[in-house]
Write an enzyme that holds these catalytic residues in place. Structure first.
Site, PDB file in Angstrom:
ATOM      1  CG  HIS B 126      -1.886   1.006   1.410  1.00 53.76           C
ATOM      2  ND1 HIS B 126      -1.597   2.299   1.792  1.00 53.76           N
ATOM      3  CD2 HIS B 126      -3.227   0.960   1.229  1.00 53.76           C
ATOM      4  CE1 HIS B 126      -2.719   2.999   1.842  1.00 53.76           C
ATOM      5  NE2 HIS B 126      -3.724   2.224   1.492  1.00 53.76           N
ATOM      6  CG  ASP B 203       0.633  -2.124   6.298  1.00 52.06           C
ATOM      7  OD1 ASP B 203      -0.316  -2.145   7.107  1.00 52.06           O
ATOM      8  OD2 ASP B 203       0.555  -1.594   5.174  1.00 52.06           O
ATOM      9  CD  GLN B 206      -6.844  -4.224   4.319  1.00 55.81           C
ATOM     10  OE1 GLN B 206      -7.877  -4.781   4.690  1.00 55.81           O
ATOM     11  NE2 GLN B 206      -6.847  -3.008   3.826  1.00 55.81           N
ATOM     12  CE  LYS B 229      -7.066   0.256   6.328  1.00 53.97           C
ATOM     13  NZ  LYS B 229      -7.868   0.899   5.297  1.00 53.97           N
ATOM     14  CB  CYS B 367      -3.525   3.508  -1.512  1.00 51.85           C
ATOM     15  SG  CYS B 367      -4.551   4.937  -1.235  1.00 51.85           S
TER      16      CYS B 367
END
Lengths: 151, 412
Positions: B126, B203, B206, B229, B367
């Protein structure tokens, strides 16, 4: 709800666009909307104050490509002053005003886009580019209706 | 069907927005990868804070400030437990996942990188985990190197030792791609990073809240994610860091709360994590995220993952059966996002027509512009699944995509 947006004439221009290509040795401008990936290379030939040829190479959604196809058809043979009047009428239409059918012709099919704020930049990509090329903006219609992030 | 499907009545009651109509159709929300919906207990925690305990934290000697501090710091404890972090001090509150990545890039990496050093990312990152590192490379003269993808959209692990070698100082990779949806084998990347003495950031935007994540098992030096999220409020992110890394970092922002003593010329920093939390923190948001952790744990993260993965993979199969529809990324092992293209129709047109059918998806490059360039397409439409979805949402998605093809006259 999308009957307003996806009128047959728009889809027809999307599938079989007019004036795809490059005017050799013409005026050229590139433009894009980075967040959605719509791109255009607009080129045209000016004979004095009159546009004798206008072509585009583009990539993007049906609204942006159909708008480019209709715009290049409409401005071919017109003088810069005539084009400016159409440009202003087009922008007013996307602000939601009743379209001036006499000036806009087939482009009134894009009137429905004014109800979809996220899609207004798609419709104005071609006109923005033409306005840059011919310096059509004189501030008389207020802010560009597409001055918002797209995508 | 999964255990969560049987709880759908409860889910609907907890997420009143699921009863909304959009353009005259019942909403099917398939944009959780961008931002998840918010359940009532999280909203209730926010309302309770604002109505009963609203005050600033840490500084006040009055009762409300003490209550706000207890609630806020209690959230830090709760989030540490949610991640299986050994200590509460390892949880730093930030403005979002992006902000957390930038904190590591600027406060950990920038003073330690120079010409000849390399930062490794993967090809599916991303922009948050890409542009932040481009900036620090520009500042320091370090270079970027990418772990490539296979044709199926997995990391090419045969390239691991070539890409992550002695000149690498930082490795930063996504746990789950927000486009391809596959669960990445981050443990292998962390191990290789540590083998060459590099630090590794994951990261997890998600993945946290979508499946069980144990930061100790992952072994990464830094893990970051966003509250919004995972059913929590917007405006809040979390950086987990190994204590020795956090302690070795200078603060990035100066201000109140991050100091011990301030003089005219010099100041001394507060301890970890406070030295990274200058100014009034996102108090209500942290309290809301605590409620989200409670909510997700009550449903069970393994159950949520099983449910989401089943729906995601069902959507991949059903979409691929439609002529002219192509799904990006792996078929199996997917949790959440399903990016796809419809032949002859631009993704923005797909998204607009889907919206008209009450189906909320995203369209664009999500993104992840370099990834789309790698896939050879400018943009995709993306449906993403979570605990707020059920099997019939897949049917509604497929029916709406069929409508797209009818409008554009591509049904054969």
């Amino acid at each position: 709800m999308f009957a307003d947006l996806y009128q047959a004439i728009i889809l027809e221009h999307y599938r079989n666009p007019s004036n795809v290509g490059l005017v050799e040795d013409g005026l050229q401008a590139r433009n894009s909307h980075p967040s959605c990936g719509d791109k255009v290379l607009l080129s045209l030939r000016l004979d004095g104050q009159r546009i004798s040829e206008a072509k585009f190479l583009g990539e993007g959604c049906s609204i942006s490509q159909a708008s480019l196809s209709m715009m290049t058809e409409a401005v071919t043979g017109q003088t810069v002053d005539e084009v400016k009047a159409v440009y202003q009428a087009f922008r007013r239409m996307l602000y939601g005003e009743e379209p001036n059918e006499e000036l806009l012709g087939d482009m009134v099919a894009l009137h429905g886009v004014s109800k979809f704020p996220a899609r207004v930049p798609c419709a104005t990509l071609g006109w923005e580019t033409l306005a840059l090329l011919l310096q059509l903006d004189d501030g008389s219609v207020g802010d560009d209706p597409s001055d918002q992030p797209c995508g | 069907m999964s255990a969560l499907s049987e709880l759908y009545e409860r889910i609907v009651a907890d997420f009143p927005i699921l009863q909304r109509q959009v353009h005259g159709r019942p909403l099917v929300y398939l944009d959780s990868a961008a931002s998840s919906l918010t359940p009532r207990p999280v909203v209730a925690a926010l309302v309770d804070f604002y109505e009963q305990h609203r005050a600033n934290v840490h500084r006040g000697l009055h009762q409300l400030s003490a209550e706000a501090t207890d609630l806020f710091e209690g959230s830090r404890d709760r989030i540490a437990r949610f991640l299986h972090a050994p200590r509460r001090e390892q949880i730093v509150f930030t403005r979002g996942c992006t902000s957390a990545i930038n904190l590591v890039a600027q406060a950990w990496a920038r003073p330690r990188l120079g010409p000849g050093d390399v930062v490794v990312l993967s090809e599916l990152e991303h922009h948050a985990n890409l542009v932040s590192w481009q900036i620090v490379c520009r500042q320091t003269g370090a270079k970027l190197r990418y772990l490539p993808l296979t044709a199926e959209g997995h990391w090419d692990l045969t390239e691991l030792a070539r890409v992550i070698r002695d000149d690498v100082k930082v490795v930063a990779v996504a746990h789950i791609s927000n486009v391809l949806g596959g669960l990445n084998p981050v443990e292998a990347v962390v191990a290789q990073a540590h083998r060459v003495g590099a630090v590794c950031l994951v990261d997890a935007a998600q993945s946290v809240g979508h499946l069980p994540v144990d930061v100790q098992a992952l072994g990464a030096d830094f893990v970051c994610f966003s509250s919004h999220k995972m059913c929590g409020p917007t405006g809040l992110g979390v950086l987990y860091g190994k204590l020795e890394r956090l302690e070795a970092m200078e603060p990035l922002e100066g201000g109140g709360d991050m100091i011990v003593h301030v003089d005219w010329e010099e100041s001394t920093w507060n301890q970890v994590p406070y030295k990274f939390e200058a100014g009034t923190p996102p108090i209500a948001e942290a309290i809301g995220l605590r409620a989200a952790c409670d909510y997700l744990d009550e449903l069970g993260l393994a159950t949520i993952r099983e449910h989401t993965q089943a729906l995601t993979e069902a959507a991949v199969l059903a979409l691929e059966e439609l002529p002219g529809v192509k799904v990006m990324g792996p078929k199996q092992g997917r949790v959440g996002p399903v990016a796809f293209t419809v032949e002859g129709v631009h993704p923005h047109d797909v998204a607009t027509i889907l919206d008209g059918e009450g189906v909320a998806v995203r369209a664009g490059h999500h993104c992840a512009q370099p990834l789309h360039a790698r896939l050879g397409i400018p943009a995709t439409a993306r449906a993403s699944f979570y605990l707020t979805n059920r099997a019939s949402d897949v049917d509604r998605l497929v029916a709406a995509v069929t409508t797209v093809q009818k409008v554009f006259g591509h049904v054969r």
